[in-house]
Motif scaffolding. Structure first.
Motif, PDB file in Angstrom:
ATOM      1  N   GLN A  18      16.972   3.665   2.264  1.00  0.00           N
ATOM      2  CA  GLN A  18      16.259   4.902   1.916  1.00  0.00           C
ATOM      3  C   GLN A  18      15.746   4.862   0.489  1.00  0.00           C
ATOM      4  O   GLN A  18      14.626   5.277   0.199  1.00  0.00           O
ATOM      5  CB  GLN A  18      17.190   6.099   2.102  1.00  0.00           C
ATOM      6  N   LEU A  21      12.701   2.642   0.364  1.00  0.00           N
ATOM      7  CA  LEU A  21      11.516   3.241   1.002  1.00  0.00           C
ATOM      8  C   LEU A  21      10.993   4.450   0.224  1.00  0.00           C
ATOM      9  O   LEU A  21       9.790   4.598   0.015  1.00  0.00           O
ATOM     10  CB  LEU A  21      11.831   3.626   2.448  1.00  0.00           C
ATOM     11  N   TYR A  22      11.923   5.302  -0.231  1.00  0.00           N
ATOM     12  CA  TYR A  22      11.487   6.427  -1.081  1.00  0.00           C
ATOM     13  C   TYR A  22      10.834   5.889  -2.355  1.00  0.00           C
ATOM     14  O   TYR A  22       9.823   6.409  -2.824  1.00  0.00           O
ATOM     15  CB  TYR A  22      12.683   7.311  -1.454  1.00  0.00           C
ATOM     16  N   PHE A  25       7.371   4.569  -1.706  1.00  0.00           N
ATOM     17  CA  PHE A  25       6.450   5.682  -1.465  1.00  0.00           C
ATOM     18  C   PHE A  25       6.100   6.377  -2.785  1.00  0.00           C
ATOM     19  O   PHE A  25       4.926   6.655  -3.076  1.00  0.00           O
ATOM     20  CB  PHE A  25       7.087   6.672  -0.480  1.00  0.00           C
ATOM     21  N   ALA A  26       7.144   6.616  -3.584  1.00  0.00           N
ATOM     22  CA  ALA A  26       6.913   7.258  -4.887  1.00  0.00           C
ATOM     23  C   ALA A  26       6.032   6.375  -5.765  1.00  0.00           C
ATOM     24  O   ALA A  26       5.138   6.871  -6.460  1.00  0.00           O
ATOM     25  CB  ALA A  26       8.246   7.525  -5.573  1.00  0.00           C
ATOM     26  N   ALA A  28       3.784   4.205  -4.792  1.00  0.00           N
ATOM     27  CA  ALA A  28       2.396   4.265  -4.297  1.00  0.00           C
ATOM     28  C   ALA A  28       1.727   5.576  -4.719  1.00  0.00           C
ATOM     29  O   ALA A  28       0.597   5.583  -5.203  1.00  0.00           O
ATOM     30  CB  ALA A  28       2.386   4.136  -2.778  1.00  0.00           C
ATOM     31  N   ILE A  29       2.460   6.677  -4.560  1.00  0.00           N
ATOM     32  CA  ILE A  29       1.890   7.983  -4.927  1.00  0.00           C
ATOM     33  C   ILE A  29       1.644   8.038  -6.440  1.00  0.00           C
ATOM     34  O   ILE A  29       0.564   8.427  -6.902  1.00  0.00           O
ATOM     35  CB  ILE A  29       2.843   9.131  -4.504  1.00  0.00           C
ATOM     36  N   GLY A  30       2.656   7.645  -7.206  1.00  0.00           N
ATOM     37  CA  GLY A  30       2.560   7.734  -8.669  1.00  0.00           C
ATOM     38  C   GLY A  30       1.453   6.856  -9.223  1.00  0.00           C
ATOM     39  O   GLY A  30       0.729   7.248 -10.142  1.00  0.00           O
ATOM     40  N   PHE A  32      -1.306   5.337  -7.525  1.00  0.00           N
ATOM     41  CA  PHE A  32      -2.693   5.570  -7.085  1.00  0.00           C
ATOM     42  C   PHE A  32      -3.172   7.002  -7.314  1.00  0.00           C
ATOM     43  O   PHE A  32      -4.305   7.330  -6.987  1.00  0.00           O
ATOM     44  CB  PHE A  32      -2.852   5.162  -5.620  1.00  0.00           C
ATOM     45  N   SER A  33      -2.299   7.849  -7.847  1.00  0.00           N
ATOM     46  CA  SER A  33      -2.783   9.181  -8.202  1.00  0.00           C
ATOM     47  C   SER A  33      -3.463   9.156  -9.573  1.00  0.00           C
ATOM     48  O   SER A  33      -4.033  10.164  -9.987  1.00  0.00           O
ATOM     49  CB  SER A  33      -1.643  10.196  -8.197  1.00  0.00           C
TER      50      SER A  33
ATOM     51  N   PHE B  13      16.833   5.421   7.829  1.00  0.00           N
ATOM     52  CA  PHE B  13      16.996   6.879   7.824  1.00  0.00           C
ATOM     53  C   PHE B  13      17.776   7.392   9.038  1.00  0.00           C
ATOM     54  O   PHE B  13      18.227   8.537   9.030  1.00  0.00           O
ATOM     55  CB  PHE B  13      15.622   7.557   7.826  1.00  0.00           C
ATOM     56  N   LEU B 215       8.920  12.120  -9.589  1.00  0.00           N
ATOM     57  CA  LEU B 215       7.553  11.696  -9.935  1.00  0.00           C
ATOM     58  C   LEU B 215       6.969  12.575 -11.037  1.00  0.00           C
ATOM     59  O   LEU B 215       6.336  12.083 -11.974  1.00  0.00           O
ATOM     60  CB  LEU B 215       6.662  11.792  -8.700  1.00  0.00           C
ATOM     61  N   ASP B 237      -7.516  10.450  -9.140  1.00  0.00           N
ATOM     62  CA  ASP B 237      -6.529  10.504  -8.067  1.00  0.00           C
ATOM     63  C   ASP B 237      -7.200   9.922  -6.826  1.00  0.00           C
ATOM     64  O   ASP B 237      -8.012  10.581  -6.177  1.00  0.00           O
ATOM     65  CB  ASP B 237      -6.092  11.958  -7.810  1.00  0.00           C
ATOM     66  N   PHE B 239      -6.127   9.241  -3.925  1.00  0.00           N
ATOM     67  CA  PHE B 239      -5.795   9.807  -2.605  1.00  0.00           C
ATOM     68  C   PHE B 239      -6.752  10.937  -2.234  1.00  0.00           C
ATOM     69  O   PHE B 239      -7.097  11.107  -1.076  1.00  0.00           O
ATOM     70  CB  PHE B 239      -4.361  10.365  -2.606  1.00  0.00           C
TER      71      PHE B 239
END
Lengths: 175, 496
Positions: A18, A21-22, A25-26, A28-30, A32-33, B13, B215, B237, B239
């Motif tokens: 977990q 994977l978290y 994901f974080a 990728a978000i952090g 590419f934002s 999970f 984040l 951004d 996305f």
């Protein structure tokens, strides 16, 4: 009853999985934002925006009605002068450093062709010195004036030069 | 590939909390977080040219980094929402859920994609920093490709002094007004679903919320310099604002065609050629007691209760709406009259599936057990959408396929044992993996005695094996059968 869940995760493996994977994901978000930074213009480029929205002149002259013509009209419509509703198209020509970059005729908008004619164009150009020739015509009647503007401009990298038409001044403006 | 991905996530999970099976619910969580943080942000936002950037930037000075947390959660929840919407569409399409009855959910979801995108992009304009200015101008230029207005919308942004305070009222309308439209659209999207999940399981909700908080602190969302000439690169951004650079790199016509084509594809997908719809559930008034169990268990709200034609005060009759029924058979599994112990030649249930009636199931069960030459025959109830029982087939096994595991009335297990079976395996899909949303959940609850119709307490539980075996879990199903076989052998050895 035996109850089997084939992939029920256990202990450390589950937590690590977990976390990974978290984390991915974080990440990728952090990332590419806000990365990679985007250059709307090239490093050594400037932008010329040709932006005109203008209602052309009526396509013909106003005409005075004779008394006989007025008498034929209902009392509430007896205007002594009758003007054409339709407007002239907008003709715009732009030359940059002697080269034509825009030559366009834009009809008026509206069902009765009495609305504004609009031109909006972006021209990405190298930063530096340029010679600009702009001509604009909004009248199709004989002897009509054509507005012109000739200018030497120095554009810094990233600068945006707007070419517009000020109807009040009756002049092409650079800003 | 998607199945492999889901199985990989299951390993970390667990099936019940697999985020790939709760994409819609995670999307809702993101929306709730956006709403909560958005209300607070709006309270301190200054809707003016001069004050917009200042009021948003002032968040960075709030004590204990609370302003950064607030803004960060708001922004990153948007990114999460965009990602889960995209994954949700892909998953539902791969599962062919755009077809049949579920066409309604697919089609009502399409506008919400547009609403979410518009609202998300509009949010960037409100900060009115360099990025907001760039996005507003790029969006206006893109919209101007379609001659909707008399004058190009982009002229509003040509010069900084051309931007008026009133324009920020429009920004607010786009960001908040379209968000409300999104909520309204989602309300439609969830119609015809019973027990729609608008929150993921608690552990998943905590995980996603924690991820957003971390984040927001580790990579705080900061305002870029105030709107000015576009002389510097912007931290985009990707996305949300990917359309702008794509338009810059191509033309407005290309990206309009791309967006219009994608939306058209989403709208047309349910109307592409598809297999004929299976027969829907049929109610037999003579056998329907009006108990409402099918009404409670139907995952698609296809059953309503109406007054029973037989003149008894208060008695109800189930009525199936064929336009809503997905033909899962869960209602037949819930019906008390589906019990095979009824002493009638032809078993007619109060509600049943024409393609696989409980009577046909009982006949097949009787025949298989009666003709089995095995000393300890095993009966395996499988789901047509779950693991294939081919790997578990042997001389002592009899496989009875169901439309969904939820179609199985629990009394069939006891009936199988009384009729001569030594053990029964019930295979359901993994938690949250039911093709019909709730089949595996209802089956588990019925067998555990927590839901009607319950498996009777005196039924020998040691002769029952329930296994979660979705598609690809053939080995798990075979292992469960082997385990039960071994157990019933042990039970058969007489103790001294």
């Amino acid at each position: 009853m035996s109850d089997t869940r084939p992939s029920t995760p256990h202990g450390l493996f589950s937590w690590l999985g977990q976390l990974v994977l978290y984390g991915l994901f974080a990440l990728a978000i952090g990332v590419f934002s806000q990365w990679p930074p985007y250059h709307p213009l090239g490093a050594e480029q400037a932008l010329i925006k040709l932006s005109v929205s203008h209602v052309g002149k009526p396509i013909g002259e106003c005409r005075k009605l004779s008394q006989a013509e007025l008498d034929k009209l209902p009392p509430n419509m007896r205007f002594p002068e009758q003007c054409p509703r339709e407007r002239a198209p907008l003709t715009m020509r732009v030359e940059l450093d002697g080269k034509s970059v825009l030559d366009r005729v834009v009809p008026p908008t509206g069902l009765s062709k009495d609305g504004a004619s609009s031109i909006y164009e972006r021209l990405a150009v190298p930063a530096g010195n340029h010679h600009l020739e702009v001509s604009l015509n909004d009248d199709v009647r004989p002897g009509a004036q054509t507005y012109t503007r000739s200018a030497d401009v120095t554009l810094a990298p990233g600068q945006v030069l707007v070419v517009d038409f000020d109807a009040n001044q009756g002049a092409i403006v650079l800003q | 590939m998607w199945r492999a991905l889901e199985r990989g996530f299951d390993a970390a999970f667990g099936a019940a909390c697999n985020p790939l099976r709760h994409l819609g619910a995670i999307g809702f969580l993101a929306i709730w977080l956006l709403l909560a943080s958005g209300v607070l942000l709006y309270a301190v936002y200054d809707t003016s040219v001069a004050g917009a950037w200042r009021s948003v930037t002032a968040l960075e000075t709030w004590p204990l980094a609370s302003g950064r947390l607030l803004r960060g959660v708001h922004r990153y929840a948007t990114d999460v929402l965009v990602v889960v919407i995209a994954l949700h569409i892909v998953r539902e399409w791969l599962h062919r859920h755009e077809r049949g009855v579920r066409r309604f959910h697919w089609l009502t979801g399409v506008p919400t994609v547009a609403f979410a995108a518009i609202s998300a992009v509009g949010g960037f304009w409100l900060a009115w920093d360099r990025l907001g200015q760039y996005s507003a101008l790029a969006s206006a230029e893109w919209l101007d490709a379609v001659p909707l207005l008399g004058a190009p919308f982009a002229r509003n942004f040509l010069a900084l002094d051309a931007v008026s305070d009133r324009l920020f009222s429009l920004f607010i309308f786009i960001h908040i007004g379209v968000s409300l439209l999104l909520l309204f659209g989602l309300w439609f999207h969830l119609q015809r679903l019973s027990r729609a999940a608008v929150m993921p399981p608690r552990s998943l909700a905590l995980g996603v919320s924690l991820l957003l908080l971390v984040l927001a602190l580790v990579a705080p969302v900061l305002s870029q310099p105030p709107a000015a000439a576009l002389t510097e690169p912007v931290a985009l951004d990707w996305f949300v604002l990917w359309l702008h650079p794509l338009t810059d790199a191509s033309t407005r016509g290309v990206t309009w065609a791309l967006v219009a084509g994608a939306m058209a594809l989403l709208v047309l997908a349910p109307f592409l050629p598809q297999p004929a719809r299976p027969a829907v559930a049929v109610v037999d008034p003579a056998n329907c007691s009006g108990c409402e169990r099918c009404f409670d268990d139907c995952p698609y709200a296809a059953i309503t209760m109406v007054p029973h034609p037989q003149p008894r005060v208060g008695r109800l009759l189930a009525q199936v709406d064929p336009d809503l029924c997905v033909a899962c058979g869960i209602c037949a599994g819930a019906c008390p009259s589906s019990t095979p112990f009824r002493g009638v030649e032809t078993l007619v249930s109060g509600i049943d599936m024409p393609q696989l009636t409980v009577d046909a199931l009982r006949r097949r069960l009787r025949q298989d057990v009666a003709t089995s030459t095995a000393r300890e025959p095993l009966v395996i109830f499988t789901c047509d959408h779950g693991a294939s029982a081919s790997a578990a087939l042997s001389e002592d096994t009899s496989v009875l396929g169901l439309i969904c595991a939820g179609q199985l009335p629990p009394s069939f297990i006891e009936y199988a044992l009384r009729d001569g079976a030594a053990g029964v395996v019930v295979a359901t899909c993994r938690d949250g993996g039911c093709e019909f949303r709730l089949g595996e959940r209802w089956t588990a609850e019925r067998l555990a005695g927590r839901r009607e119709p319950r498996l009777r307490a005196r039924m020998p539980r040691e002769r029952l094996e329930r296994v979660q075996a979705g598609p690809g879990d053939e080995a798990a199903l075979a292992a469960a059968v082997a385990r039960l076989r071994e157990r019933v052998r042990t039970l058969s050895i007489p103790s001294n």
